[in-house]
Design a protein around this motif. Sequence first.
Motif, PDB file in Angstrom:
ATOM      1  N   VAL A 103      47.262  44.612  26.599  1.00 55.82           N
ATOM      2  CA  VAL A 103      48.047  45.664  25.959  1.00 55.82           C
ATOM      3  C   VAL A 103      48.419  45.270  24.538  1.00 55.82           C
ATOM      4  O   VAL A 103      48.403  46.083  23.615  1.00 55.82           O
ATOM      5  CB  VAL A 103      49.323  45.968  26.780  1.00 55.82           C
ATOM      6  N   GLU A 104      48.704  43.973  24.311  1.00 57.75           N
ATOM      7  CA  GLU A 104      49.320  43.541  23.065  1.00 57.75           C
ATOM      8  C   GLU A 104      48.405  42.819  22.086  1.00 57.75           C
ATOM      9  O   GLU A 104      48.757  42.681  20.907  1.00 57.75           O
ATOM     10  CB  GLU A 104      50.518  42.630  23.393  1.00 57.75           C
ATOM     11  N   LEU A 105      47.220  42.341  22.511  1.00 60.95           N
ATOM     12  CA  LEU A 105      46.451  41.446  21.653  1.00 60.95           C
ATOM     13  C   LEU A 105      45.976  42.103  20.357  1.00 60.95           C
ATOM     14  O   LEU A 105      46.174  41.557  19.265  1.00 60.95           O
ATOM     15  CB  LEU A 105      45.263  40.864  22.417  1.00 60.95           C
ATOM     16  N   VAL A 106      45.328  43.261  20.438  1.00 63.34           N
ATOM     17  CA  VAL A 106      44.791  43.873  19.217  1.00 63.34           C
ATOM     18  C   VAL A 106      45.913  44.212  18.241  1.00 63.34           C
ATOM     19  O   VAL A 106      45.799  43.968  17.033  1.00 63.34           O
ATOM     20  CB  VAL A 106      43.962  45.127  19.553  1.00 63.34           C
ATOM     21  N   VAL A 118      36.997  43.739  30.767  1.00 61.82           N
ATOM     22  CA  VAL A 118      36.030  43.274  29.766  1.00 61.82           C
ATOM     23  C   VAL A 118      35.641  44.408  28.826  1.00 61.82           C
ATOM     24  O   VAL A 118      35.663  44.266  27.595  1.00 61.82           O
ATOM     25  CB  VAL A 118      34.782  42.678  30.444  1.00 61.82           C
ATOM     26  N   GLY A 119      35.276  45.559  29.403  1.00 65.32           N
ATOM     27  CA  GLY A 119      34.871  46.688  28.573  1.00 65.32           C
ATOM     28  C   GLY A 119      35.991  47.204  27.700  1.00 65.32           C
ATOM     29  O   GLY A 119      35.791  47.482  26.511  1.00 65.32           O
ATOM     30  N   VAL A 120      37.191  47.332  28.264  1.00 62.75           N
ATOM     31  CA  VAL A 120      38.331  47.854  27.497  1.00 62.75           C
ATOM     32  C   VAL A 120      38.719  46.896  26.376  1.00 62.75           C
ATOM     33  O   VAL A 120      38.945  47.308  25.229  1.00 62.75           O
ATOM     34  CB  VAL A 120      39.528  48.123  28.435  1.00 62.75           C
ATOM     35  N   ALA A 121      38.797  45.592  26.686  1.00 64.61           N
ATOM     36  CA  ALA A 121      39.180  44.614  25.661  1.00 64.61           C
ATOM     37  C   ALA A 121      38.154  44.584  24.536  1.00 64.61           C
ATOM     38  O   ALA A 121      38.509  44.561  23.346  1.00 64.61           O
ATOM     39  CB  ALA A 121      39.335  43.233  26.292  1.00 64.61           C
ATOM     40  N   PRO A 167      38.211  55.341  15.562  1.00 62.40           N
ATOM     41  CA  PRO A 167      39.194  55.697  16.590  1.00 62.40           C
ATOM     42  C   PRO A 167      38.691  55.319  17.982  1.00 62.40           C
ATOM     43  O   PRO A 167      37.483  55.284  18.239  1.00 62.40           O
ATOM     44  CB  PRO A 167      39.337  57.215  16.440  1.00 62.40           C
ATOM     45  N   LEU A 168      39.636  55.059  18.883  1.00 60.27           N
ATOM     46  CA  LEU A 168      39.329  54.651  20.260  1.00 60.27           C
ATOM     47  C   LEU A 168      39.545  55.827  21.199  1.00 60.27           C
ATOM     48  O   LEU A 168      40.543  56.550  21.092  1.00 60.27           O
ATOM     49  CB  LEU A 168      40.224  53.484  20.665  1.00 60.27           C
ATOM     50  N   ILE A 169      38.610  56.008  22.127  1.00 58.26           N
ATOM     51  CA  ILE A 169      38.694  57.098  23.096  1.00 58.26           C
ATOM     52  C   ILE A 169      38.591  56.518  24.498  1.00 58.26           C
ATOM     53  O   ILE A 169      37.646  55.779  24.807  1.00 58.26           O
ATOM     54  CB  ILE A 169      37.558  58.121  22.884  1.00 58.26           C
ATOM     55  N   CYS A 170      39.540  56.824  25.371  1.00 55.74           N
ATOM     56  CA  CYS A 170      39.516  56.352  26.758  1.00 55.74           C
ATOM     57  C   CYS A 170      38.949  57.441  27.660  1.00 55.74           C
ATOM     58  O   CYS A 170      39.299  58.620  27.522  1.00 55.74           O
ATOM     59  CB  CYS A 170      40.915  55.969  27.221  1.00 55.74           C
ATOM     60  N   VAL A 171      38.085  57.041  28.598  1.00 58.97           N
ATOM     61  CA  VAL A 171      37.392  57.987  29.466  1.00 58.97           C
ATOM     62  C   VAL A 171      37.645  57.636  30.925  1.00 58.97           C
ATOM     63  O   VAL A 171      37.621  56.466  31.308  1.00 58.97           O
ATOM     64  CB  VAL A 171      35.877  57.985  29.175  1.00 58.97           C
ATOM     65  N   ASN A 172      37.880  58.673  31.730  1.00 61.24           N
ATOM     66  CA  ASN A 172      37.989  58.521  33.178  1.00 61.24           C
ATOM     67  C   ASN A 172      36.573  58.466  33.766  1.00 61.24           C
ATOM     68  O   ASN A 172      35.772  59.374  33.555  1.00 61.24           O
ATOM     69  CB  ASN A 172      38.764  59.717  33.754  1.00 61.24           C
ATOM     70  N   GLY A 174      45.685  54.753  21.557  1.00 58.56           N
ATOM     71  CA  GLY A 174      46.173  53.627  20.783  1.00 58.56           C
ATOM     72  C   GLY A 174      45.557  52.332  21.279  1.00 58.56           C
ATOM     73  O   GLY A 174      44.928  52.282  22.348  1.00 58.56           O
ATOM     74  N   PHE A 175      45.754  51.262  20.516  1.00 59.33           N
ATOM     75  CA  PHE A 175      45.174  49.974  20.895  1.00 59.33           C
ATOM     76  C   PHE A 175      46.045  49.217  21.900  1.00 59.33           C
ATOM     77  O   PHE A 175      45.772  48.056  22.199  1.00 59.33           O
ATOM     78  CB  PHE A 175      44.940  49.120  19.649  1.00 59.33           C
ATOM     79  N   ASP A 176      47.076  49.885  22.419  1.00 52.58           N
ATOM     80  CA  ASP A 176      47.926  49.260  23.429  1.00 52.58           C
ATOM     81  C   ASP A 176      47.579  49.724  24.835  1.00 52.58           C
ATOM     82  O   ASP A 176      48.315  49.438  25.791  1.00 52.58           O
ATOM     83  CB  ASP A 176      49.399  49.562  23.139  1.00 52.58           C
ATOM     84  N   ILE A 177      46.451  50.419  25.006  1.00 51.45           N
ATOM     85  CA  ILE A 177      46.068  50.862  26.352  1.00 51.45           C
ATOM     86  C   ILE A 177      45.483  49.681  27.131  1.00 51.45           C
ATOM     87  O   ILE A 177      45.020  48.707  26.547  1.00 51.45           O
ATOM     88  CB  ILE A 177      45.076  52.036  26.313  1.00 51.45           C
ATOM     89  N   ASP A 178      45.509  49.786  28.450  1.00 45.02           N
ATOM     90  CA  ASP A 178      44.939  48.759  29.316  1.00 45.02           C
ATOM     91  C   ASP A 178      44.017  49.414  30.331  1.00 45.02           C
ATOM     92  O   ASP A 178      44.031  50.643  30.502  1.00 45.02           O
ATOM     93  CB  ASP A 178      46.056  47.987  30.030  1.00 45.02           C
TER      94      ASP A 178
END
Length: 809
Positions: A55-58, A566-569, A581-586, A798-802
């Motif tokens: 959540v916090e590294l980036v 791994v993929g998310v990080a 920009p970052l896009i999260c997918v279900n 955002g870059f705080d997603i996990d």
Amino acid sequence: MELNCDRYLVVACDTSTDMLACAVAWWTPAAGAHEHARIEVLASADHLCRRHANVELVNSVKTVLEDAGKTMDDVDAVLVGRGPGSFTGVRIGISTAKGLARGANIPLHGVSTLDATAWRAWAAGVRGSVGVAADAMRGEVYPALYRLDDEGAHRQFERERVVKAQVAVEEWSALPQAGELQLTGDGLVRYGARFEAAGLTAHAVSREQWWPTGEGLLLAAAATMGSVPLDRDGDPALVLPIYTRLSDAEENERRRLGLAESAHVDTTGVADELAGRHLQLRPMGAADAEAASDLEVRCFAGAGHTPWTPTMFLEELAEGVAAPRSWWVAHDDGELIGIAGGMVVDCDVQILDVAVDASYRRQGIARKLLAHVSYDAQMLGCKTASLEVEADNAAARALYEALGFAETGVRRGYYGAGRDAIVMSTTLPLVLPVDAASPEPTAAAKRVWPAPVPERTEAERAAIARAQPVLAIESSCDETAVAIIAADGTMLANQVSTQIDFHARFGGVVPEIASRKHVEVIVGVVDAALEEAAASLELASGPLMPRELAAVGVTQGPGLVGALVVGVAFAKGFAFAAGAPLICVNHLEGHLYANLLTTPDLKPPFIFTLVSGGHTMLVHVRAWGDYEVLGETLDDAVGEAFDKVAKALGLGYPGGPIISRLAETGNPHAIEFPRALNRKGDYRFSLSGLKTAVMLYIEQENKAGRPLHLPDLAASFEAAVFDVQYKKAKAALHATGAKEYCIGGGVAANPHLREMMIRKLSRQGIRVTVPPQGACTDNAAMIAVVAREKYLRGEFSGFDIDADPNMTL
């Protein structure tokens, strides 16, 4: 000696422990080969961060850069702690660092987290003998001894290892310098009392110094890479965690087979020699009798050897035989391609038969089959093995000699007039040479890094601008996949790296292996996708560059948490460094959207069936993004049930394709299996009862000594599963009034399910859409389709997603 005037801006990070270590510094290389580089830390954001590193590294990297007045455009290299440490923590750090380096097209270098901890103590003024006890959990630590003097921290060990905490206590207590040993490391938090009881904590360093820091990482690297120009080499594809052991599944398999330590564990953390779908081995069962006899006929017909009949094999497997037996088979996707068996007599295992299909020879299959038989024999008290081989069979004699067998006698005319048998014997265990030679350099190892930046023509820049390429990453299970899609929906690239060989011998996905392989291959798959996209866009000047992407999408969930991480990080680091920009997918929505690859005009409302290895659900799609889940499985998913039935039959993994192929020639009405929850208005699914019924049928047939007719069993099992899928889909269509139906998930690739749904529902005026075969199993193309839609709507994360392993539709 004068220092070089060149200096590099370096970002250092580590999440191997509960400390999120992060710093940005100037790195001035040393002029001499054995000198340290000079480090000037500009900003740091070290802080304890238990279970929130992803959540916090980036954002921590973003913070230190801002505090230093810099951006990723200014960074010359990334430095990452490679562990050892928490498996998940190490992967978060390395995957994020790989993403940062690949996204910015700069070098990535790795350093031991143990070294970083020792150097932190050195920076705090500690001198003398120091023991680092890093927490490995499960009652274990990573022990490391150092000598600290004014010049720095010097290793007193060759390689990282893991031991029980009590073993480290005993080893360090026996050291001559035990009385002056100064302990540090986060293992003291959990196991400090054990070290204290042995009198080893009298000189422990202060608690706040037990964790690595960004400065510690930089100092450790400066000591080993002092004169290295950081703007060269450092291929992110080659930086991997420091592994001290294989996964538990592989360790157990190696012990069972009596194999030596894996030659490549330090490199990949995975026993590569255990992979191979052609080397799936299992004990022989009654269901194999006919196939084993057929193999005998193929191998020995016309050779003067009378093939074993199915009855003879069944007699070997029957309970209560006079002498213990061990029989093993090898198979390839359900086809039996090798057998070996032996009988135990007075501490000697007499090899009764060895046969391998001619098209599969010279692959080590006979060697591995005999290894299983000999292992079983050892467990039964055998000390030796013996066999007879025809004197003129040079190939077989060479194989047995390589396994340690030596000639001990001759039986004249054993195979007929003038055809002698050579009697051969050996002591157990068999000689099983493991090829420890280094593998050929990979393509990644041979390439130039950082990658040359293409000089684009005006036409190429215009083509990229029109395409607005979106890159998508999928790593929810055991496939590392990357796709790139244009804003108009054109698929520019679709790359998949499969791990199926690594999981096949275990009968299903091993999460720890899946996660390790994702870390190993993700950069290479991204590179392949960028190159394929360049070809699709006709960019003659070179591959698509990360900064030319319009957005980066990634599967956030659901799935295996270690694989998703791994993929998310990686995606977060990659997108941040590329300025995209970052896009999260279900992942489940990805399976739904895969139908757009076949039918672009598909529009809600419609009914959707998801049938995969982890999910079975019936969904009313009222609008894109508006989903009503009508029913889900109460127990096993469809794909899971296929895998379990295939495993019970010894057919290998994955079970779906194997059962589907067998069912092609079977009678779906041969065996009446139950259809659960087949009531009107009930859209739930349950497959545990069906699975149990299949298991009972197999058990009953085996007890009766009747060979199973696998095609009939497979066809009948499929019919029981698919009948329920059809009836519930039909009922949902009628209840909602929808005139469109589609399907998705790995089982949607089954040709019988696809044909049945199209044929039966089309008769009722329903338009049926099925995704392309290649887009049914886990892939990034379907993730790219969703990412594209979100990109066009401006739905960014955002870059705080996990990672979210329990994400729902």
